[in-house]
Design an enzyme around this catalytic site. Structure first.
Site, PDB file in Angstrom:
ATOM      1  N   HIS A 191     -13.230 -17.321   0.608  1.00  0.00           N
ATOM      2  CA  HIS A 191     -13.366 -15.916   1.177  1.00  0.00           C
ATOM      3  C   HIS A 191     -15.207 -15.602   1.035  1.00  0.00           C
ATOM      4  CE1 HIS A 191      -9.619 -13.927   0.672  1.00  0.00           C
ATOM      5  NE2 HIS A 191      -9.485 -15.133   1.037  1.00  0.00           N
ATOM      6  N   TYR A 228     -10.274  -4.074  -2.059  1.00  0.00           N
ATOM      7  CA  TYR A 228     -10.358  -2.856  -3.223  1.00  0.00           C
ATOM      8  C   TYR A 228     -10.543  -1.457  -2.755  1.00  0.00           C
ATOM      9  CZ  TYR A 228     -11.265  -6.936  -6.229  1.00  0.00           C
ATOM     10  OH  TYR A 228     -11.230  -8.235  -7.106  1.00  0.00           O
ATOM     11  N   TYR A 243     -19.574 -10.906  -8.915  1.00  0.00           N
ATOM     12  CA  TYR A 243     -18.225 -11.285  -8.304  1.00  0.00           C
ATOM     13  C   TYR A 243     -18.073 -12.651  -8.080  1.00  0.00           C
ATOM     14  CZ  TYR A 243     -13.884 -10.411  -5.938  1.00  0.00           C
ATOM     15  OH  TYR A 243     -12.354 -10.196  -5.546  1.00  0.00           O
ATOM     16  N   PRO A 303      -8.598  -6.576 -14.941  1.00  0.00           N
ATOM     17  CA  PRO A 303      -8.456  -7.587 -13.976  1.00  0.00           C
ATOM     18  C   PRO A 303      -9.377  -7.330 -12.830  1.00  0.00           C
ATOM     19  CG  PRO A 303      -6.443  -6.355 -14.054  1.00  0.00           C
ATOM     20  CD  PRO A 303      -7.239  -5.958 -15.425  1.00  0.00           C
ATOM     21  N   LYS A 341     -12.242 -11.751 -13.636  1.00  0.00           N
ATOM     22  CA  LYS A 341     -13.006 -12.616 -14.404  1.00  0.00           C
ATOM     23  C   LYS A 341     -12.541 -13.510 -15.396  1.00  0.00           C
ATOM     24  CE  LYS A 341     -17.097 -12.003 -12.465  1.00  0.00           C
ATOM     25  NZ  LYS A 341     -16.644 -12.611 -11.637  1.00  0.00           N
TER      26      LYS A 341
END
Ligand code: RFL
Ligand code: PHB
Length: 394
Positions: A72, A202, A386, A294, A298
């Site tokens: 992604h 998100y 990220y 979560p 990570k």
């Protein structure tokens, strides 16, 4: 019995450590309480950082990952009824995340272990760690059949997760634990449905957080913020879909399609770090030493980063007799651990609704979301954390 490195736990940390050591000609024994079927079926993480993917590829574990993993190049923050895309690859010089389920990584690692012919024992019971402060620490345990064994090791790696025996084996006066428990949890589901979105979403909403992830073109992984005491019986399918539709509603015409829910679970949200990550000849790695909520994806990636450092340190000892890197293991690993703790806490704080907060706090969250999706500098901060900072940076 005798081995060079005794490894407790066959999660990502323990199995990858065993693999990295084997590539360097260092012998190890892996002891696991559960069965092979159980560890290969446990549903957990899904997002691999760029550095994790590179390491798996470089060490011969990437064949299925390259075929089945989904790279992604962006991630979406959804608020105010609209999607706001963070172009991860563009902001980080081409680095991305890859969606490939943790249990698939486990399957690849177990296969590599069996192919190598080295020891991996399932169903062991009552492991105790002995003589950690000596040159010859030992692991005592019962095997699947009930027989008692003792393995003398040069070093022990405690890779037995949050509930394992390794962390408590460090005397409490010598270990400091930093803990933060969130006042909410995640409700996770697996759904048989076509993919609803090309990239992870998100979502921030006044009724709580929601996350859309994926596992395959036919299986989707969704989460929503819930109360920490909730059980799956409190969430019949209709309530789940209603909550997801509300939290993901928007004026852009996009709507989540429903499907058959075939797995439900409640996931605690906590942060924990133990310092130091070493005692005598015991070295902790992965969830045994630290837990992150979560939201930043990570946990597994940190486990990988820890054992990468530990394998290098053990190799320096076996190749050149040097204990420098081993002595610095905890300090080195903790730098990345605290970076990930901060990022996970920051993402969690920005995206969830807290019960005790004021409208002032909600305005701060909105301001932060708008900033992070409109400023290149702020978006880059999110993106580089990220996708994972390069190993040589932290
Ligand atoms: P694990 O995976 O818990 O493995 C530890 C193993 O040790 C065994 N064990 C023992 N063995 C011998 N003797 C004992 N006394 C033992 N006690 C325990 C256990 O049976 C187990 O097999 O720890 P490890 O290897 O450190 O790996 C950590 C990761 O599993 C964890 O951090 C991630 O799953 C966290 N996580 C995520 N991480 C990511 O990087 N990306 C994600 O997208 C992501 N999503 C998640 C997650 C964790 C989740 N849950 C369920 C907590 C999503 C969820 C929902
Ligand atoms: C997952 O796919 O399980 C997943 C994705 C992103 C997260 C956590 C979990 O932040």
């Amino acid at each position: 019995m005798r081995t060079q490195v005794g490894i407790i736990g066959a999660g990502p940390a323990g199995l990858l450590l065993a693999h990295l050591l084997q590539l360097r000609g260092i012998e190890s024994v892996v002891l696991e309480t559960r069965s092979r079927q159980e560890i290969e079926a446990t549903i957990r993480a899904g997002v691999l950082e760029q550095g994790t993917v590179d390491l798996l590829n470089e060490t011969g574990l990437g064949e299925r990952l390259r075929r089945e993993g989904l790279a992604h190049e962006g991630v979406i923050l959804r608020f105010g009824g609209q999607n706001h895309r963070i172009p991860l690859a563009e902001l980080t010089g081409g680095r991305c995340i890859t969606v490939y389920a943790q249990h698939e990584v486990i399957r690849d690692l177990v296969k590599a272990r069996f192919d190598s012919g080295e020891a991996l024992l399932f169903g062991v019971k009552d492991i105790s760690l002995l003589d950690l402060e000596t040159q010859l620490p030992k692991l005592r345990f019962h095997d699947e059949g009930g027989a008692l064994h003792e393995i003398a090791c040069d070093y022990i790696a405690g890779c037995d997760g949050f509930h394992g025996v390794s962390r408590p084996s460090i005397p409490s006066r010598l270990r400091k634990e930093f803990v933060r428990v969130s006042p909410f949890a995640w409700f996770g589901i697996l759904v048989e449905a076509p993919r609803a979105t090309e990239e992870l979403i998100y979502a921030y909403h006044e009724q709580g957080f929601a996350l859309i992830s994926t596992r395959s073109p036919k299986i989707q992984r969704l989460y929503l913020q819930c109360n920490p005491g909730d059980t799956t019986s409190l969430w019949p399918d209709t309530r789940i879909w209603e909550a997801l539709h509300t939290r993901l509603a928007g004026d852009d015409g996009w709507r989540l399609s429903e499907g058959r829910i075939f797995q439900k679970s409640v996931i605690a949200m906590r942060s924990l770090v133990v310092e130091p990550m070493q005692h005598g000849r015991l070295f902790l790695a992965g969830d045994a030493a630290h837990i992150v909520p979560p939201t930043g994806a990570k946990g597994l990636n940190l486990a990988v980063a820890d054992v990468r450092v530990l394998a290098q340190a053990l190799a320096a000892f076996y190749d050149a007799g040097s204990t420098d890197l081993l002595e610095r293991y905890s300090e080195t690993a903790l730098r990345r651990v605290w970076r990930a703790e901060h990022f996970s806490w920051w993402m969690t704080s920005m995206l969830h609704r807290f019960h005790d907060e004021s409208p002032f706090h909600h305005r701060l969250q909105r301001s932060q979301l708008e900033y992070v999706t409109s400023s290149r500098a702020a978006a880059t901060m999110l993106a580089e954390n990220y996708v994972g900072l390069p190993f040589d940076k932290v």
